[in-house]
Design an enzyme around this catalytic site. Structure first.
Site, short mmCIF file in Angstrom:
data_model
loop_
_atom_site.label_atom_id
_atom_site.label_comp_id
_atom_site.label_asym_id
_atom_site.label_seq_id
_atom_site.Cartn_x
_atom_site.Cartn_y
_atom_site.Cartn_z
N LYS A 112 0.83 -1.22 0.00
CA LYS A 112 0.00 0.00 0.00
C LYS A 112 0.85 1.25 0.00
O LYS A 112 0.46 2.27 -0.56
CB LYS A 112 -0.97 -0.01 1.19
N LYS A 195 -3.88 -10.48 -6.68
CA LYS A 195 -5.22 -10.84 -6.18
C LYS A 195 -6.28 -9.86 -6.70
O LYS A 195 -5.98 -8.71 -7.01
CB LYS A 195 -5.23 -10.91 -4.65
N LYS A 198 -10.81 -4.95 -4.39
CA LYS A 198 -11.91 -4.00 -4.61
C LYS A 198 -11.41 -2.57 -4.78
O LYS A 198 -12.13 -1.72 -5.24
CB LYS A 198 -12.96 -4.11 -3.51
P1 TYM Z 1 -10.71 -6.73 2.94
O1 TYM Z 1 -11.78 -5.71 3.03
O2 TYM Z 1 -9.57 -6.45 2.02
O3 TYM Z 1 -11.33 -8.10 2.52
C1 TYM Z 1 -12.42 -8.71 3.21
C2 TYM Z 1 -12.23 -10.21 3.19
O4 TYM Z 1 -12.17 -10.69 1.85
C3 TYM Z 1 -10.99 -11.45 1.66
N1 TYM Z 1 -10.49 -11.22 0.29
C4 TYM Z 1 -10.27 -12.19 -0.60
N2 TYM Z 1 -10.41 -13.51 -0.54
C5 TYM Z 1 -10.10 -14.22 -1.65
N3 TYM Z 1 -9.67 -13.65 -2.81
C6 TYM Z 1 -9.51 -12.32 -2.91
N4 TYM Z 1 -9.10 -11.79 -4.04
C7 TYM Z 1 -9.82 -11.52 -1.77
N5 TYM Z 1 -9.79 -10.18 -1.53
C8 TYM Z 1 -10.19 -10.02 -0.25
C9 TYM Z 1 -10.01 -10.91 2.70
O5 TYM Z 1 -9.01 -11.84 3.03
C10 TYM Z 1 -10.91 -10.64 3.87
O6 TYM Z 1 -11.14 -11.82 4.61
N6 TYM Z 1 -8.03 -5.90 7.06
C11 TYM Z 1 -9.22 -6.56 6.56
C12 TYM Z 1 -10.48 -6.11 7.29
C13 TYM Z 1 -10.39 -6.29 8.74
C14 TYM Z 1 -10.52 -7.53 9.44
C15 TYM Z 1 -10.38 -7.19 10.80
C16 TYM Z 1 -10.75 -8.84 9.03
C17 TYM Z 1 -10.19 -5.31 9.66
N7 TYM Z 1 -10.16 -5.85 10.90
C18 TYM Z 1 -10.46 -8.17 11.80
C19 TYM Z 1 -10.82 -9.83 10.03
C20 TYM Z 1 -10.67 -9.48 11.38
C21 TYM Z 1 -9.40 -6.20 5.09
O7 TYM Z 1 -8.99 -5.14 4.63
O8 TYM Z 1 -10.16 -7.07 4.38
#
Ligand code: TYM
Length: 330
Positions: A112, A195, A198
């Site tokens: 990032k 990957k 979004k």
């Molecule tokens: P985020 O918003 O990037 O993604 C949400 C969830 O989706 C999964 N994910 C994917 N899985 C498979 N293939 C992909 N291309 C893909 N892109 C995203 C992510 O692994 C995630 O499970 N930091 C986290 C949000 C967060 C969080 C937490 C999660 C904040 N605090 C505490 C769990 C526990 C995030 O940005 O996820």
């Protein structure tokens, strides 16, 4: 006693097929057997530049997407992170226990900060300590995430160790990552070596949950594949095709072998057409429900309010124990 599950998604962009397959679809299945908390990480979104109006709108939209995808606000606690101030309170305490060397290793920070060179802020750097607070506040046993979040989960476990060394054991449950067997890493449609994200600037790289059917069709048909012809799951040599097969497999319940047999002698184009139909038909009921929910802000407000109240009961109880251990006066 049911085990506790916590997970969330950062409120940026729109949820993608990657989020659906890697995370939300698993969350939905887990809600039957576990005590689940699912939240919208809006504070995490602030680590990159946000337009305030868009962030607010997106928070409603994400909540509607969670509900439309099948998360039940009565069975689970569904809440917005910033409405539970204990997250930032605990995050500060954990930040003071976390050596910088551990944060320096986080690949998401490195990625990032390369992407947002003009906004490498301290929040981007300490993001994993806020994430640890999100998890530890609720004494979560399991944290369902995609592969990309595994490193943050490992750090969260290390932070429990730092806390225990300093103040003694017994305050936090040691959480474990729960990474699905299939689709833990759905790849970008145009660049299958990275990957699906979004927050990708090129929207051809992802399918969003709320894309209209024409867009979905166009993006899937235009996905980058190799110049071969045989439909075979082979990540090394056919990364783009294999990614499409993963999506197909998760959504249809068919194994790779079954897909290979069904498409024997057919062209990549055939698979793309069928996959586009499958994605459109899977998302149609979700989108209908989403549009209905977005028409009723009062309902979304009341879901948020109820979620935050329920989450705070648990969060305050953990924070109280942390204050006692750390010598802060309540
Ligand atoms: P985020 O918003 O990037 O993604 C949400 C969830 O989706 C999964 N994910 C994917 N899985 C498979 N293939 C992909 N291309 C893909 N892109 C995203 C992510 O692994 C995630 O499970 N930091 C986290 C949000 C967060 C969080 C937490 C999660 C904040 N605090 C505490 C769990 C526990 C995030 O940005 O996820």
């Amino acid at each position: 006693m049911k085990k506790t599950i916590l997970s969330g998604s950062t409120v940026t962009g729109d949820l993608t097929l990657g989020n659906y397959i890697g995370a939300l679809n698993n969350w939905k299945n887990l809600q039957q057997d576990y005590d689940c908390l699912y939240f919208l990480a809006d504070l995490h979104a602030l680590t990159v530049m946000q337009d305030p109006k868009v962030l607010k709108e997106r928070t409603y939209s994400f909540l509607a997407q969670y509900l439309a995808l099948g998360l039940d606000e009565k069975k689970n606690i569904i809440f917005v992170q910033s409405q539970v101030p204990e997250h930032t309170q605990l995050a500060w305490i954990l930040t003071c226990l976390t050596p910088m060397g551990y944060l320096n290793r986080m690949t998401q920070f490195k990625e990032k900060s390369e992407k947002h060179v003009k906004n490498i802020n301290a929040g981007l750097y300490t993001y994993p300590t806020l994430m640890a607070a999100d998890i530890l506040l609720y004494q979560a046993d399991l944290v369902p995430v995609g592969e990309d979040q595994r490193q943050h989960l490992e750090l969260c476990r290390d932070i429990v160790g730092f806390f225990n060394n300093r103040y003694g054991e017994g305050t936090f449950t040691l959480p474990e990552a729960y990474v699905g067997k299939m689709g833990a890493r759905v790849m970008s449609l145009q660049d299958p070596d990275k990957k699906m994200s979004k927050s990708d600037e090129n929207e051809k790289n992802f399918v969003s949950i709320i894309d209209d059917p024409k867009k979905i069709e166009k993006k899937i048909k235009g996905a980058a594949t190799d110049s071969g012809t045989e439909i075979k799951y082979d990540v090394e040599n056919k990364a783009g095709l294999s990614n499409l097969m993963t999506i197909y497999s998760v959504l249809s319940g068919k194994t790779y072998a079954e897909i290979e047999t069904a498409f024997a002698g057919k062209m990549y184009g055939h698979l793309k057409v069928e996959l586009a139909d499958l994605v459109v038909s899977t998302l149609k009921p979700v989108q209908d429900k989403y549009h209905d929910l977005m028409k009723n802000r009062d309902h979304l407000d009341s879901v948020m309010k109820m979620g935050a109240e329920r989450a705070r009961v648990r969060a305050t109880s953990t924070l109280k124990a942390v204050y006692e251990k750390t010598g802060l006066v309540l």
